[in-house]
Design a protein around this motif. Sequence first.
Motif, short mmCIF file in Angstrom:
data_model
loop_
_atom_site.label_atom_id
_atom_site.label_comp_id
_atom_site.label_asym_id
_atom_site.label_seq_id
_atom_site.Cartn_x
_atom_site.Cartn_y
_atom_site.Cartn_z
N MET A 1 -25.90 29.32 -7.11
CA MET A 1 -25.90 30.49 -7.95
C MET A 1 -26.31 30.09 -9.38
N LEU A 2 -27.36 30.71 -9.87
CA LEU A 2 -27.84 30.37 -11.19
C LEU A 2 -26.95 30.94 -12.29
N GLY A 3 -26.52 32.16 -12.14
CA GLY A 3 -25.67 32.77 -13.15
C GLY A 3 -26.40 32.99 -14.46
N THR A 4 -25.65 33.51 -15.40
CA THR A 4 -26.21 33.78 -16.72
C THR A 4 -26.34 32.49 -17.51
N SER A 5 -27.46 32.34 -18.17
CA SER A 5 -27.63 31.18 -19.04
C SER A 5 -28.17 31.63 -20.38
N TRP A 6 -27.84 30.91 -21.39
CA TRP A 6 -28.37 31.15 -22.73
C TRP A 6 -29.34 30.02 -23.04
N SER A 7 -30.37 30.34 -23.79
CA SER A 7 -31.38 29.36 -24.14
C SER A 7 -31.60 29.36 -25.65
N ILE A 8 -31.49 28.21 -26.24
CA ILE A 8 -31.78 28.05 -27.66
C ILE A 8 -33.25 27.66 -27.76
N ARG A 9 -34.03 28.52 -28.33
CA ARG A 9 -35.48 28.29 -28.40
C ARG A 9 -35.87 27.49 -29.64
N ASP A 10 -35.27 27.78 -30.76
CA ASP A 10 -35.62 27.07 -32.00
C ASP A 10 -34.35 26.85 -32.81
N LEU A 11 -34.18 25.65 -33.28
CA LEU A 11 -33.08 25.32 -34.18
C LEU A 11 -33.69 24.53 -35.32
N TYR A 12 -33.69 25.13 -36.48
CA TYR A 12 -34.33 24.49 -37.63
C TYR A 12 -33.38 24.52 -38.81
N VAL A 13 -33.25 23.37 -39.45
CA VAL A 13 -32.48 23.25 -40.68
C VAL A 13 -33.44 22.69 -41.73
N ALA A 14 -33.48 23.34 -42.88
CA ALA A 14 -34.36 22.90 -43.97
C ALA A 14 -34.07 21.43 -44.28
N PRO A 15 -35.12 20.66 -44.56
CA PRO A 15 -34.95 19.21 -44.77
C PRO A 15 -33.86 18.84 -45.78
N HIS A 16 -33.74 19.57 -46.87
CA HIS A 16 -32.75 19.19 -47.88
C HIS A 16 -31.32 19.56 -47.48
N HIS A 17 -31.15 20.22 -46.33
CA HIS A 17 -29.81 20.55 -45.83
C HIS A 17 -29.46 19.79 -44.56
N ARG A 18 -30.35 18.94 -44.10
CA ARG A 18 -30.10 18.19 -42.85
C ARG A 18 -29.00 17.16 -43.05
N ARG A 19 -28.39 16.80 -41.94
CA ARG A 19 -27.32 15.80 -41.90
C ARG A 19 -26.08 16.26 -42.69
N SER A 20 -25.91 17.59 -42.76
CA SER A 20 -24.74 18.13 -43.46
C SER A 20 -23.83 18.90 -42.51
N GLY A 21 -24.17 18.91 -41.20
CA GLY A 21 -23.32 19.57 -40.22
C GLY A 21 -23.75 20.99 -39.88
N ILE A 22 -24.83 21.46 -40.47
CA ILE A 22 -25.27 22.84 -40.22
C ILE A 22 -25.71 23.02 -38.77
N ALA A 23 -26.54 22.13 -38.27
CA ALA A 23 -27.02 22.24 -36.88
C ALA A 23 -25.84 22.19 -35.90
N ASN A 24 -24.92 21.30 -36.15
CA ASN A 24 -23.74 21.19 -35.28
C ASN A 24 -22.95 22.50 -35.31
N ALA A 25 -22.74 23.07 -36.50
CA ALA A 25 -22.00 24.32 -36.61
C ALA A 25 -22.72 25.45 -35.88
N LEU A 26 -24.04 25.53 -36.02
CA LEU A 26 -24.80 26.56 -35.32
C LEU A 26 -24.68 26.41 -33.81
N LEU A 27 -24.80 25.17 -33.32
CA LEU A 27 -24.68 24.93 -31.89
C LEU A 27 -23.29 25.28 -31.38
N GLN A 28 -22.27 24.89 -32.12
CA GLN A 28 -20.89 25.20 -31.70
C GLN A 28 -20.68 26.71 -31.65
N HIS A 29 -21.27 27.44 -32.58
CA HIS A 29 -21.16 28.90 -32.59
C HIS A 29 -21.82 29.50 -31.34
N VAL A 30 -23.01 29.02 -31.01
CA VAL A 30 -23.70 29.51 -29.81
C VAL A 30 -22.92 29.17 -28.56
#
Length: 86
Positions: A1-30
Amino acid sequence: MLGTSWSIRDLYVAPHHRRSGIANALLQHVIHNARAAGAHRVSLQTETDNTPALTLYTDIGFQPVTGLELLNLTFDPTRQDPGDTA
């Protein structure tokens, strides 16, 4: 059974904000919202040489998928679609 799945197509963090936990927070939210909505999985893709992203994704628990191929059809504006007789 495949069931419902979510797909993250694009995850972009501006270069000057990278490595500050933003991508991790966005992923955890999703992930939280997908689970709450009853999804069976969350999928994403990135380039094979994007080591920082791959490290983040695997640290969170994402795993490579074997047995699948990613296929693209790139459109050439000078050519008709296959099977198009117009």
